[in-house]
Design a protein around this motif. Structure first.
Motif, PDB file in Angstrom:
ATOM      1  N   ASN A   1       0.814  -1.216   0.000  1.00 46.83           N
ATOM      2  CA  ASN A   1       0.000   0.000   0.000  1.00 46.83           C
ATOM      3  C   ASN A   1       0.847   1.266   0.000  1.00 46.83           C
ATOM      4  O   ASN A   1       0.312   2.358  -0.210  1.00 46.83           O
ATOM      5  CB  ASN A   1      -0.928  -0.008   1.219  1.00 46.83           C
ATOM      6  N   LEU A   2       2.154   1.126   0.240  1.00 42.78           N
ATOM      7  CA  LEU A   2       3.054   2.275   0.157  1.00 42.78           C
ATOM      8  C   LEU A   2       3.506   2.537  -1.270  1.00 42.78           C
ATOM      9  O   LEU A   2       4.193   3.523  -1.528  1.00 42.78           O
ATOM     10  CB  LEU A   2       4.279   2.035   1.062  1.00 42.78           C
ATOM     11  N   TYR A   3       3.147   1.640  -2.201  1.00 40.14           N
ATOM     12  CA  TYR A   3       3.541   1.789  -3.602  1.00 40.14           C
ATOM     13  C   TYR A   3       2.284   2.059  -4.433  1.00 40.14           C
ATOM     14  O   TYR A   3       1.574   1.129  -4.829  1.00 40.14           O
ATOM     15  CB  TYR A   3       4.236   0.526  -4.112  1.00 40.14           C
ATOM     16  N   PRO A   4       1.965   3.304  -4.692  1.00 40.24           N
ATOM     17  CA  PRO A   4       0.714   3.624  -5.413  1.00 40.24           C
ATOM     18  C   PRO A   4       0.780   3.181  -6.869  1.00 40.24           C
ATOM     19  O   PRO A   4       1.844   3.153  -7.495  1.00 40.24           O
ATOM     20  CB  PRO A   4       0.626   5.150  -5.295  1.00 40.24           C
ATOM     21  N   ASP A   5      -0.382   2.817  -7.415  1.00 42.01           N
ATOM     22  CA  ASP A   5      -0.468   2.456  -8.830  1.00 42.01           C
ATOM     23  C   ASP A   5      -0.394   3.704  -9.694  1.00 42.01           C
ATOM     24  O   ASP A   5      -0.646   4.816  -9.235  1.00 42.01           O
ATOM     25  CB  ASP A   5      -1.783   1.723  -9.102  1.00 42.01           C
ATOM     26  N   GLU A   6      -0.037   3.503 -10.946  1.00 43.74           N
ATOM     27  CA  GLU A   6       0.043   4.633 -11.875  1.00 43.74           C
ATOM     28  C   GLU A   6      -0.890   4.412 -13.052  1.00 43.74           C
ATOM     29  O   GLU A   6      -1.198   3.268 -13.406  1.00 43.74           O
ATOM     30  CB  GLU A   6       1.476   4.841 -12.357  1.00 43.74           C
ATOM     31  N   PRO A   7      -1.389   5.486 -13.663  1.00 43.65           N
ATOM     32  CA  PRO A   7      -2.356   5.342 -14.757  1.00 43.65           C
ATOM     33  C   PRO A   7      -1.747   4.659 -15.966  1.00 43.65           C
ATOM     34  O   PRO A   7      -0.550   4.826 -16.261  1.00 43.65           O
ATOM     35  CB  PRO A   7      -2.755   6.795 -15.072  1.00 43.65           C
ATOM     36  N   ALA A   8      -2.567   3.876 -16.658  1.00 44.21           N
ATOM     37  CA  ALA A   8      -2.092   3.136 -17.826  1.00 44.21           C
ATOM     38  C   ALA A   8      -3.236   2.946 -18.806  1.00 44.21           C
ATOM     39  O   ALA A   8      -4.413   3.097 -18.469  1.00 44.21           O
ATOM     40  CB  ALA A   8      -1.517   1.792 -17.405  1.00 44.21           C
TER      41      ALA A   8
ATOM     42  N   ASN B   1      -6.760   1.637 -17.305  1.00 42.19           N
ATOM     43  CA  ASN B   1      -6.350   0.675 -16.296  1.00 42.19           C
ATOM     44  C   ASN B   1      -5.328   1.319 -15.380  1.00 42.19           C
ATOM     45  O   ASN B   1      -4.945   2.487 -15.578  1.00 42.19           O
ATOM     46  CB  ASN B   1      -5.778  -0.592 -16.942  1.00 42.19           C
ATOM     47  N   LEU B   2      -4.885   0.572 -14.392  1.00 38.94           N
ATOM     48  CA  LEU B   2      -3.857   1.021 -13.459  1.00 38.94           C
ATOM     49  C   LEU B   2      -2.740   0.000 -13.431  1.00 38.94           C
ATOM     50  O   LEU B   2      -2.984  -1.206 -13.343  1.00 38.94           O
ATOM     51  CB  LEU B   2      -4.454   1.188 -12.047  1.00 38.94           C
ATOM     52  N   ALA B   3      -1.514   0.477 -13.529  1.00 33.03           N
ATOM     53  CA  ALA B   3      -0.345  -0.405 -13.542  1.00 33.03           C
ATOM     54  C   ALA B   3       0.307  -0.423 -12.168  1.00 33.03           C
ATOM     55  O   ALA B   3       0.501   0.627 -11.540  1.00 33.03           O
ATOM     56  CB  ALA B   3       0.667   0.067 -14.592  1.00 33.03           C
ATOM     57  N   GLN B   4       0.627  -1.614 -11.701  1.00 34.97           N
ATOM     58  CA  GLN B   4       1.216  -1.748 -10.377  1.00 34.97           C
ATOM     59  C   GLN B   4       2.670  -1.282 -10.372  1.00 34.97           C
ATOM     60  O   GLN B   4       3.405  -1.464 -11.347  1.00 34.97           O
ATOM     61  CB  GLN B   4       1.150  -3.203  -9.903  1.00 34.97           C
ATOM     62  N   THR B   5       3.073  -0.685  -9.246  1.00 37.81           N
ATOM     63  CA  THR B   5       4.482  -0.327  -9.031  1.00 37.81           C
ATOM     64  C   THR B   5       5.068  -1.116  -7.863  1.00 37.81           C
ATOM     65  O   THR B   5       6.182  -0.842  -7.436  1.00 37.81           O
ATOM     66  CB  THR B   5       4.607   1.186  -8.749  1.00 37.81           C
ATOM     67  N   THR B   6       4.293  -2.084  -7.366  1.00 35.57           N
ATOM     68  CA  THR B   6       4.764  -2.905  -6.251  1.00 35.57           C
ATOM     69  C   THR B   6       5.995  -3.694  -6.673  1.00 35.57           C
ATOM     70  O   THR B   6       6.026  -4.248  -7.779  1.00 35.57           O
ATOM     71  CB  THR B   6       3.652  -3.889  -5.811  1.00 35.57           C
TER      72      THR B   6
ATOM     73  N   LEU C   1     -13.036   6.676  -4.606  1.00 35.52           N
ATOM     74  CA  LEU C   1     -11.686   7.085  -4.222  1.00 35.52           C
ATOM     75  C   LEU C   1     -10.736   7.109  -5.414  1.00 35.52           C
ATOM     76  O   LEU C   1     -10.093   8.108  -5.697  1.00 35.52           O
ATOM     77  CB  LEU C   1     -11.140   6.139  -3.142  1.00 35.52           C
ATOM     78  N   ARG C   2     -10.626   5.979  -6.093  1.00 36.46           N
ATOM     79  CA  ARG C   2      -9.697   5.886  -7.214  1.00 36.46           C
ATOM     80  C   ARG C   2     -10.284   6.459  -8.482  1.00 36.46           C
ATOM     81  O   ARG C   2      -9.571   6.907  -9.372  1.00 36.46           O
ATOM     82  CB  ARG C   2      -9.320   4.412  -7.418  1.00 36.46           C
TER      83      ARG C   2
ATOM     84  N   PRO D   1     -14.885  -0.052 -10.493  1.00 36.86           N
ATOM     85  CA  PRO D   1     -13.889   0.738  -9.763  1.00 36.86           C
ATOM     86  C   PRO D   1     -12.567   0.006  -9.599  1.00 36.86           C
ATOM     87  O   PRO D   1     -12.459  -1.197  -9.839  1.00 36.86           O
ATOM     88  CB  PRO D   1     -14.562   0.922  -8.404  1.00 36.86           C
ATOM     89  N   GLY D   2     -11.567   0.769  -9.155  1.00 38.16           N
ATOM     90  CA  GLY D   2     -10.313   0.187  -8.685  1.00 38.16           C
ATOM     91  C   GLY D   2      -9.457  -0.408  -9.776  1.00 38.16           C
ATOM     92  O   GLY D   2      -9.621  -0.158 -10.963  1.00 38.16           O
ATOM     93  N   VAL D   3      -8.497  -1.238  -9.356  1.00 33.50           N
ATOM     94  CA  VAL D   3      -7.571  -1.893 -10.281  1.00 33.50           C
ATOM     95  C   VAL D   3      -8.294  -3.074 -10.897  1.00 33.50           C
ATOM     96  O   VAL D   3      -8.401  -4.133 -10.299  1.00 33.50           O
ATOM     97  CB  VAL D   3      -6.300  -2.358  -9.550  1.00 33.50           C
ATOM     98  N   GLN D   4      -8.795  -2.905 -12.076  1.00 33.84           N
ATOM     99  CA  GLN D   4      -9.522  -3.969 -12.752  1.00 33.84           C
ATOM    100  C   GLN D   4      -8.963  -4.105 -14.161  1.00 33.84           C
ATOM    101  O   GLN D   4      -8.383  -3.182 -14.729  1.00 33.84           O
ATOM    102  CB  GLN D   4     -11.016  -3.642 -12.846  1.00 33.84           C
ATOM    103  N   ASP D   5      -9.144  -5.285 -14.740  1.00 38.14           N
ATOM    104  CA  ASP D   5      -8.826  -5.483 -16.143  1.00 38.14           C
ATOM    105  C   ASP D   5     -10.018  -4.964 -16.944  1.00 38.14           C
ATOM    106  O   ASP D   5     -10.879  -5.714 -17.375  1.00 38.14           O
ATOM    107  CB  ASP D   5      -8.576  -6.963 -16.420  1.00 38.14           C
ATOM    108  N   THR D   6     -10.066  -3.647 -17.102  1.00 37.63           N
ATOM    109  CA  THR D   6     -11.244  -3.038 -17.715  1.00 37.63           C
ATOM    110  C   THR D   6     -11.378  -3.393 -19.192  1.00 37.63           C
ATOM    111  O   THR D   6     -12.485  -3.416 -19.719  1.00 37.63           O
ATOM    112  CB  THR D   6     -11.194  -1.502 -17.571  1.00 37.63           C
ATOM    113  N   ALA D   7     -10.259  -3.672 -19.860  1.00 32.83           N
ATOM    114  CA  ALA D   7     -10.359  -4.071 -21.267  1.00 32.83           C
ATOM    115  C   ALA D   7     -11.073  -5.408 -21.399  1.00 32.83           C
ATOM    116  O   ALA D   7     -11.957  -5.587 -22.237  1.00 32.83           O
ATOM    117  CB  ALA D   7      -8.950  -4.161 -21.884  1.00 32.83           C
ATOM    118  N   GLU D   8     -10.700  -6.366 -20.548  1.00 31.13           N
ATOM    119  CA  GLU D   8     -11.369  -7.662 -20.559  1.00 31.13           C
ATOM    120  C   GLU D   8     -12.835  -7.507 -20.178  1.00 31.13           C
ATOM    121  O   GLU D   8     -13.731  -8.099 -20.792  1.00 31.13           O
ATOM    122  CB  GLU D   8     -10.662  -8.597 -19.581  1.00 31.13           C
ATOM    123  N   ALA D   9     -13.097  -6.704 -19.145  1.00 34.86           N
ATOM    124  CA  ALA D   9     -14.479  -6.505 -18.701  1.00 34.86           C
ATOM    125  C   ALA D   9     -15.323  -5.874 -19.803  1.00 34.86           C
ATOM    126  O   ALA D   9     -16.455  -6.295 -20.047  1.00 34.86           O
ATOM    127  CB  ALA D   9     -14.500  -5.628 -17.451  1.00 34.86           C
TER     128      ALA D   9
END
Length: 624
Positions: free
Chosen positions: A25-32, A103-108, A126-127, A262-270
């Motif tokens: 949770n200290l590593y925020p996602d970035e837009p993609a 979508n959102l890309a992880q930076t974890t 929120l997101r 909402p949130g980190v989802q595979d929106t293209a697949e959805a």
């Protein structure tokens, strides 16, 4: 005072695991931007990635970290504003064969992802996220209902030995012609008792004795409500199959459905799966199909491409045996050659229809027709205003995906083979398993919930949580001194464990969820208040310090357990009957109650043992 060693070990293990799984949770996602093919199982190559990056460069949009993963292209953007502009640019230039989604890309870090650690998902409030509006094609719904009704009319009149000269469907009913008025009147008497949804009106026309059948107003409303309701259920099932958390699916007006992801989802697949209105029809292969090479099909038959959309035409009977709405279950598997197949289970009515059709046709061939309703999207620019608008044209793609000889009488279970890939088989099984759509749907709006509002909500929520924690921290110290410090340490562990559990479960944090966290902080120290007050009572009653501490925890346990159990039941009820953000609040509250019980009873007791339990000649306790 004595505290078992295994409880210390349990606390250490729980805190280490919680710390690791809360760390992402200290590593925020970035837009993609995510790009996938409209066809399941189609892998995109480096050329699509290179073309997309070049289009973004030409548009002056900065990007980084483009890569291929999971049959799709993922391009990272620097800001949310660039993300929205990039989606518009790629949608207009890549064409209708690709799905371009936010979508959102992880930076974890990779080592955390390798052990399944991932950041907490944030809800739509929120997101931000994606909001789709789909419109149900009511004309198609009525057309499908009329096809079924016309078959029922023919069957009823055939059973009463009434000959029909012709039958044709209209926009809201049917027109039947007969050789004589007597035949028409007999048909009217027969249908009046069996086709109650229609208003019957005998007329004379140039074709002779005519009976007009039109749906009543109440029947049309019923068809409309059924189509929207069935599509709502199907969409919810598809979203559940995709594992999309905290999604909102609800009707809007008389013929529209709103879907919020909402949130980190595979929106293209959805988006691809939600937008697909695929269905199956099982039909007999027509006589003379092998000699048919094209042209006008004979009466009672239709021609469809076999295998691919540009395949050789295959002649099928016009009458379908059953359609996909008779499918109860569909599972993916492989045949003896390792090729993908889908195992189909029909309902009882579908099994009887299949049995009736295959029993007299053993040795003949049956085909599976795949029908998919789509839209062609074009962007047209108004020469006077310069505004660009989308123009959507609906069309249907049909192809035969399977052709096989009927070896025996078929019932409720059989398999479909001839699929191109496991991905196509999986998607087909998902679409069939989640239920058939009562009518096609088309995307009429795709809107992004702005991240600026979400960030403001996050900031305010965090500020409220910090103020709440600070007030609780000060209150506990003022009233309970050193014991209050111990309670505050346990509360900090509680927040870490709560974040870790929500991350592990993949729950989405919403604004009501933040309220649940703030409420959890109050409830967590409430348990400590009960314990500390009980310790005070024991000391006032003449007990020594260590005996008072042990008695305080033991005797306060039942009150703490009962109070938290009733709140937990309320959380379960909210989760069961609530939707969207209400579920988010219920999940956060339920998890917070469980972690609070652990920290207030187990961890606080251990800290009290460490601070006071090992002292000899203990004569006083700092408890206010």
């Amino acid at each position: 005072m004595h505290y078992p060693a295994w409880k210390y070990i349990l606390i250490v293990v729980a805190l280490v695991i919680s710390g690791i799984y809360a760390l992402p949770n200290l590593y925020p996602d970035e837009p993609a931007i995510q790009i996938t093919s409209t066809s399941a199982g189609t892998s995109l190559d480096q050329n699509v990635l290179t073309q997309s990056q070049r289009l973004l460069d030409d548009a002056g949009l900065s990007h980084h970290g483009g890569n291929l993963e999971n049959n799709s292209v993922l391009i990272r953007l620097n800001t949310a504003e660039d993300q929205l502009k990039a989606q518009d640019t790629l949608r207009k230039n890549l064409g209708e064969n690709y799905v371009v989604a936010l979508n959102l890309a992880q930076t974890t870090p990779t080592w955390l992802r390798d052990i399944g650690a991932k950041p907490m998902k944030l809800g739509l409030d929120l997101r931000g996220g994606v909001r789709f509006v789909l419109e149900v094609d009511m004309n198609k719904a009525l057309e499908r209902r009329l096809e079924t009704a016309s078959q029922d009319v023919r069957r009823h009149l055939r059973n009463e030995k009434v000959a029909i000269k012709s039958l044709r469907t209209t926009t809201d009913g049917m027109v039947l012609t007969f050789d004589s008025n007597d035949e028409r009147d007999k048909a009217q008497r027969t249908l009046a008792g069996t086709m109650a949804d229609f208003a019957l009106r005998p007329v004379m026309s140039q074709d002779g004795a005519t009976l007009e059948m039109s749906y009543t107003e109440s029947s049309l409303n019923q068809i409309n409500e059924y189509a929207v309701g069935q599509n709502l259920t199907t969409l919810r099932n598809r979203i559940n199959e995709l594992g999309v958390a905290e999604a909102l699916v609800q009707s809007q007006g008389t013929n529209r459905i709103v879907v919020e992801l909402p949130g980190v989802q595979d929106t293209a697949e959805a988006k691809r799966v939600l937008g697909r209105t695929a269905n199956l029809e099982f039909r007999l292969v027509a006589d003379g199909a092998d000699s048919f090479t094209g042209g006008v099909p004979p009466a009672g038959t239709e021609a469809f491409p076999f295998g691919t959309l540009d395949g050789m035409p295959l002649l099928l009977n016009r009458q379908a045996i059953i359609t996909g709405d008779r499918v109860q279950n569909a599972q993916v598997g492989v045949d003896e050659t390792g090729r993908p197949q889908v195992s189909i289970t029909l309902d009882n009515a579908g099994g009887k229809l299949m049995q009736s059709a295959t029993a007299p046709n053993q040795g003949k061939q049956m085909a599976v027709l795949f029908i998919e309703n789509k839209q062609r999207v074009k962007f047209e620019t108004d020469p006077t205003t310069g505004e660009t608008t989308e123009v959507r044209t609906p069309y249907a793609e049909t192809r035969v995906i399977n052709r096989a000889t009927i070896q025996a009488v078929l019932g409720t279970s059989f398999v479909i083979t001839g699929l191109d890939s496991h991905a196509e088989a999986s998607e087909l099984a998902l679409l069939l398993r989640s239920g058939a759509l009562a009518a096609p749907m088309y995307f009429v709006e795709e809107r992004t919930i702005g991240p600026s509002l979400g960030q403001e909500n996050i900031d305010k929520g965090l500020f409220a949580s910090q103020i709440g924690y600070l007030l609780v921290f000060l209150w506990m110290i003022v009233f309970y001194r050193a014991c209050g410090v111990i309670a505050n340490i346990a509360l900090a562990f509680n927040i870490i464990m709560l974040g870790a559990v929500m991350s592990i479960l993949g729950s989405s944090l919403t604004l009501p969820g933040i309220a649940g966290i703030v409420l959890t902080m109050g409830m967590a120290v409430d348990a400590n208040v009960l314990i500390f007050e009980r310790i005070r009572e024991e000391i006032a009653g003449g007990s020594n310090i260590k005996t008072a501490i042990m008695a305080g925890f033991d005797r306060a346990f039942s009150s703490i357990f009962d109070a938290n159990l009733t709140t937990l039941l309320v959380a379960f009820i909210l989760f069961a009957i609530g939707t969207g953000p209400i579920k988010g609040f219920a999940i956060t509250l339920a998890i917070g109650i469980l972690t609070s019980l652990f920290t207030a009873i187990i961890i606080t007791r251990a800290l009290m043992q460490i601070w006071y339990g090992y002292r000899k000649n203990l004569t006083k306790i700092s408890i206010g």
